[in-house]
Enzyme design. Structure first.
Site, PDB file in Angstrom:
ATOM      1  N   CYS A  35       5.603  67.831 -42.771  1.00  0.00           N
ATOM      2  CA  CYS A  35       6.230  67.000 -43.800  1.00  0.00           C
ATOM      3  C   CYS A  35       6.782  67.878 -44.908  1.00  0.00           C
ATOM      4  O   CYS A  35       7.855  67.623 -45.429  1.00  0.00           O
ATOM      5  CB  CYS A  35       5.249  65.983 -44.353  1.00  0.00           C
ATOM      6  N   GLU A  51      17.095  65.333 -42.954  1.00  0.00           N
ATOM      7  CA  GLU A  51      15.868  65.926 -42.429  1.00  0.00           C
ATOM      8  C   GLU A  51      16.091  66.379 -40.981  1.00  0.00           C
ATOM      9  O   GLU A  51      16.665  65.645 -40.179  1.00  0.00           O
ATOM     10  CB  GLU A  51      14.732  64.897 -42.480  1.00  0.00           C
ATOM     11  N   LYS A  69      -3.834  52.447 -38.288  1.00  0.00           N
ATOM     12  CA  LYS A  69      -2.847  52.259 -37.206  1.00  0.00           C
ATOM     13  C   LYS A  69      -2.170  53.608 -37.030  1.00  0.00           C
ATOM     14  O   LYS A  69      -1.332  54.019 -37.836  1.00  0.00           O
ATOM     15  CB  LYS A  69      -1.820  51.177 -37.589  1.00  0.00           C
ATOM     16  N   GLU A 128       4.815  57.724 -48.108  1.00  0.00           N
ATOM     17  CA  GLU A 128       4.986  59.184 -48.045  1.00  0.00           C
ATOM     18  C   GLU A 128       5.955  59.448 -46.902  1.00  0.00           C
ATOM     19  O   GLU A 128       5.579  59.408 -45.728  1.00  0.00           O
ATOM     20  CB  GLU A 128       3.635  59.851 -47.821  1.00  0.00           C
TER      21      GLU A 128
HETATM   22  P1  NAP Z   1       7.773  57.091 -37.920  1.00  0.00           P
HETATM   23  O1  NAP Z   1       8.558  56.776 -36.714  1.00  0.00           O
HETATM   24  O2  NAP Z   1       8.099  56.376 -39.168  1.00  0.00           O
HETATM   25  O3  NAP Z   1       6.234  56.858 -37.512  1.00  0.00           O
HETATM   26  C1  NAP Z   1       5.177  57.111 -38.381  1.00  0.00           C
HETATM   27  C2  NAP Z   1       4.119  56.028 -38.239  1.00  0.00           C
HETATM   28  O4  NAP Z   1       4.684  54.803 -38.681  1.00  0.00           O
HETATM   29  C3  NAP Z   1       3.692  55.763 -36.794  1.00  0.00           C
HETATM   30  O5  NAP Z   1       2.348  55.329 -36.799  1.00  0.00           O
HETATM   31  C4  NAP Z   1       4.612  54.631 -36.378  1.00  0.00           C
HETATM   32  O6  NAP Z   1       4.098  53.858 -35.328  1.00  0.00           O
HETATM   33  C5  NAP Z   1       4.630  53.833 -37.658  1.00  0.00           C
HETATM   34  N1  NAP Z   1       5.797  52.989 -37.827  1.00  0.00           N
HETATM   35  C6  NAP Z   1       7.099  53.362 -37.839  1.00  0.00           C
HETATM   36  N2  NAP Z   1       7.888  52.279 -38.084  1.00  0.00           N
HETATM   37  C7  NAP Z   1       7.056  51.234 -38.238  1.00  0.00           C
HETATM   38  C8  NAP Z   1       7.256  49.855 -38.491  1.00  0.00           C
HETATM   39  N3  NAP Z   1       8.469  49.333 -38.628  1.00  0.00           N
HETATM   40  N4  NAP Z   1       6.169  49.055 -38.583  1.00  0.00           N
HETATM   41  C9  NAP Z   1       4.937  49.557 -38.413  1.00  0.00           C
HETATM   42  N5  NAP Z   1       4.682  50.856 -38.172  1.00  0.00           N
HETATM   43  C10 NAP Z   1       5.717  51.679 -38.080  1.00  0.00           C
HETATM   44  O7  NAP Z   1       7.830  58.611 -38.270  1.00  0.00           O
HETATM   45  P2  NAP Z   1       7.963  59.824 -37.267  1.00  0.00           P
HETATM   46  O8  NAP Z   1       9.390  60.167 -37.121  1.00  0.00           O
HETATM   47  O9  NAP Z   1       7.167  59.615 -36.051  1.00  0.00           O
HETATM   48  O10 NAP Z   1       7.222  60.921 -38.152  1.00  0.00           O
HETATM   49  C11 NAP Z   1       7.861  61.932 -38.811  1.00  0.00           C
HETATM   50  C12 NAP Z   1       8.288  61.526 -40.207  1.00  0.00           C
HETATM   51  O11 NAP Z   1       7.147  61.415 -41.030  1.00  0.00           O
HETATM   52  C13 NAP Z   1       9.161  62.551 -40.852  1.00  0.00           C
HETATM   53  O12 NAP Z   1      10.215  61.899 -41.515  1.00  0.00           O
HETATM   54  C14 NAP Z   1       8.251  63.219 -41.838  1.00  0.00           C
HETATM   55  O13 NAP Z   1       8.908  63.807 -42.925  1.00  0.00           O
HETATM   56  C15 NAP Z   1       7.379  62.102 -42.247  1.00  0.00           C
HETATM   57  N6  NAP Z   1       6.131  62.584 -42.815  1.00  0.00           N
HETATM   58  C16 NAP Z   1       5.977  62.552 -44.179  1.00  0.00           C
HETATM   59  C17 NAP Z   1       4.805  63.033 -44.755  1.00  0.00           C
HETATM   60  C18 NAP Z   1       4.603  63.032 -46.245  1.00  0.00           C
HETATM   61  O14 NAP Z   1       3.510  63.334 -46.666  1.00  0.00           O
HETATM   62  N7  NAP Z   1       5.607  62.723 -47.043  1.00  0.00           N
HETATM   63  C19 NAP Z   1       3.788  63.524 -43.925  1.00  0.00           C
HETATM   64  C20 NAP Z   1       3.996  63.551 -42.551  1.00  0.00           C
HETATM   65  C21 NAP Z   1       5.170  63.063 -42.003  1.00  0.00           C
HETATM   66  P3  NAP Z   1       4.581  54.118 -33.812  1.00  0.00           P
HETATM   67  O15 NAP Z   1       4.260  55.524 -33.510  1.00  0.00           O
HETATM   68  O16 NAP Z   1       3.762  53.142 -33.037  1.00  0.00           O
HETATM   69  O17 NAP Z   1       6.051  53.847 -33.782  1.00  0.00           O
END
Ligand code: NAP
Length: 461
Positions: free
Chosen positions: A264, A362, A156, A230
């Protein structure tokens, strides 16, 4: 119920891609097909699964020219950087190389009387939820070892990067990974949670925000589904008094700004020893002032827009708040006339402290705060003054000193004289609000399988 997801391109705010999500019923049916096909996939020789996955990755590489431009439209990374295939290939290749070791049984005894061993058993169906910031690399981290381990995989992907899973599916299917075994699915948050809550998956790997990770953990509560999380970071760099200054500045500033700061393990705060502070700041400003912010399709652009205007607004707010509290912004806005909307100029802040959100929360954008520190103890205290723990980057010529400091940092990975990198032979993991679990390395294989113990008492002749 089906809904529509939209990718709004950060380039011009247009709707670049639209896709319909699967209804819960359709997702269940797709999953039933995956579970039905999984035992045959797991029964293939390991070498055969490895070969098909390697072949799939090679085919993805063949699609790279097309992928690069589409990535720019979806999430804004400048085309001049050529996409992610280098990292994808490195990670997938390493996991393919580690498969025998990571999935090996542990032999305890094979005598005339007993055969006792521990085997690695695939979970069955694995859900991978991936983010848009490095959409291929973050997905590959789990998809590749999960498939090699004999699981069926549901990917997904983020709504910002809906074409990524489609490209991966095309490549893997052409390489002989069955369609039921690797499925790219468009799921709403509600359907994702509902599936997890009804124990649809043996394991879920989520990469994304803390809020998203919490939602996944809540959905899994009481189901005993394994969850790898992660999540966010606030990764520090620490430049010690004996550091190679030029290498430290170039690498840390690139680590803070590359991909418009949306990495990240990007550098979000820098602590510099007093003797190097002024020179470090001066060189940082020179590097950042030379960036070209603009349309990522233009080959001269070194800094693209952020993936979405709301991400840019978040960083603008943090920066404005810090400046209102006494921080000094050193990059002149006149150097970046293209800024506005998702296009955010890079910024370097000094006179910052940990009362400011920009040093604690962040940012995930092209801004970095730089603080002077008097010694290792102060640097360690500041580095640990964070609710996150993904990576930390230490700059020194003294490996013993780096190790001593590293031992005191609450983090998933410590780098010496490197940053914003992921070594796939090492475990990719975090502590505190960065989540839990471990991807890549042989530990990644352990998390994508479960141990199964065999105690076989042989008949007495
Ligand atoms: P996000 O909103 O949490 O989205 C990431 C993924 O999760 C997307 O596919 C999103 O789907 C899905 N998602 C979010 N909430 C969900 C829920 N309640 N149920 C099901 N799926 C859900 O994160 P973002 O802000 O776009 O991405 C950036 C974040 O990712 C930053 O905080 C970054 O630090 C973190 N990150 C961490 C790592 C690591 O290795 N630790 C690596 C990369 C990124 P949708 O797009 O459809 O909402």
């Amino acid at each position: 119920m089906s809904t529509t997801i939209q990718c709004i391109s950060p380039i011009d705010g247009s709707v670049y891609v639209e896709r319909t999500t699967l209804s819960l019923e359709a997702a269940r049916e797709a999953l039933a097909r995956a579970k039905n096909a999984q035992p045959d996939w797991a029964a293939l020789p390991l070498s055969e699964r490895v070969q098909r996955v390697r072949d799939g990755i090679a085919r993805l590489g063949d699609m790279n020219d097309d992928i690069v431009e589409k990535l720019a439209w979806q999430m804004g990374r400048p085309v001049r950087y050529g996409g992610e295939f280098g990292g994808v290939d490195e990670r997938a290749g390493m996991m393919a190389d580690l498969a025998e070791e990571g999935l090996a049984s542990i032999e305890i005894e094979n005598s005339a009387a007993f055969h006792r061993y521990i085997r690695r058993e695939p979970h069955g169906a694995v859900l991978v939820v991936a983010p848009w910031n490095y959409p291929y690399m973050t997905a590959v981290n789990t998809v590749v070892p999960a498939l090699i381990a004999g699981n069926a995989v549901f990917l997904k992907h983020a709504s910002q990067t809906p074409l990524v899973g489609e490209h991966m599916a095309e490549a893997f299917h052409a390489a002989g990974v069955p369609r039921e075994i690797f499925q790219n699915v468009f799921l709403s948050h509600e359907t994702t949670s509902a599936l997890i809550a009804e124990k649809a998956f043996g394991f879920v790997n989520f990469t994304g925000s803390v809020n998203g990770g919490q939602a996944i953990e809540r959905a899994a509560a009481g189901t005993f589904t394994g969850v790898g999380l992660e999540l966010g970071g606030k990764d520090p760099g620490y430049v010690m008094d004996d550091a190679d200054l030029d290498a430290a500045v170039e690498t840390l500033i690139d680590g803070a700004m590359f991909n418009a700061g949306q990495c990240c393990c990007g550098i979000e705060r820098i602590y510099v020893a007093e003797n190097l502070f002024d020179a470090f700041v001066e060189k940082s400003v020179a590097i950042v002032s030379a960036y070209r912010l603009g349309n990522p399709l233009d080959r001269d652009t070194t800094l693209g827009p952020m993936a979405h205007v709301r991400f840019a607004d978040h960083v603008r707010e943090q920066t404005a708040e810090a400046v209102a509290s006494g921080a000094r912004a050193l990059i002149a806005p006149e150097l970046f006339p293209e800024q506005g909307g998702a296009y955010l100029m890079p910024q370097i802040l000094i006179d910052v402290d940990h009362s400011m959100r920009v040093m604690r929360e962040e940012s995930f954008g092209p801004v970095v705060g730089i603080m002077k520190v008097k010694d290792d103890a102060e640097a360690v205290a500041l580095m640990n003054d964070s609710e996150f723990g993904l990576t930390a980057s230490l700059w020194t010529k003294d490996i013993d000193r780096a190790t001593r400091v590293a031992d005191q940092i609450e983090t998933g990975t410590v780098f010496m004289n490197r940053c914003d990198y992921l070594d796939p032979a090492l475990c990719w993991t975090g502590c505190k609000n960065t989540g839990r679990g471990g991807g890549l390395s042989i530990i990644g294989y352990h998390n994508l399988t479960r141990p199964k113990s065999y105690y076989l008492k042989k008949p007495v002749n």
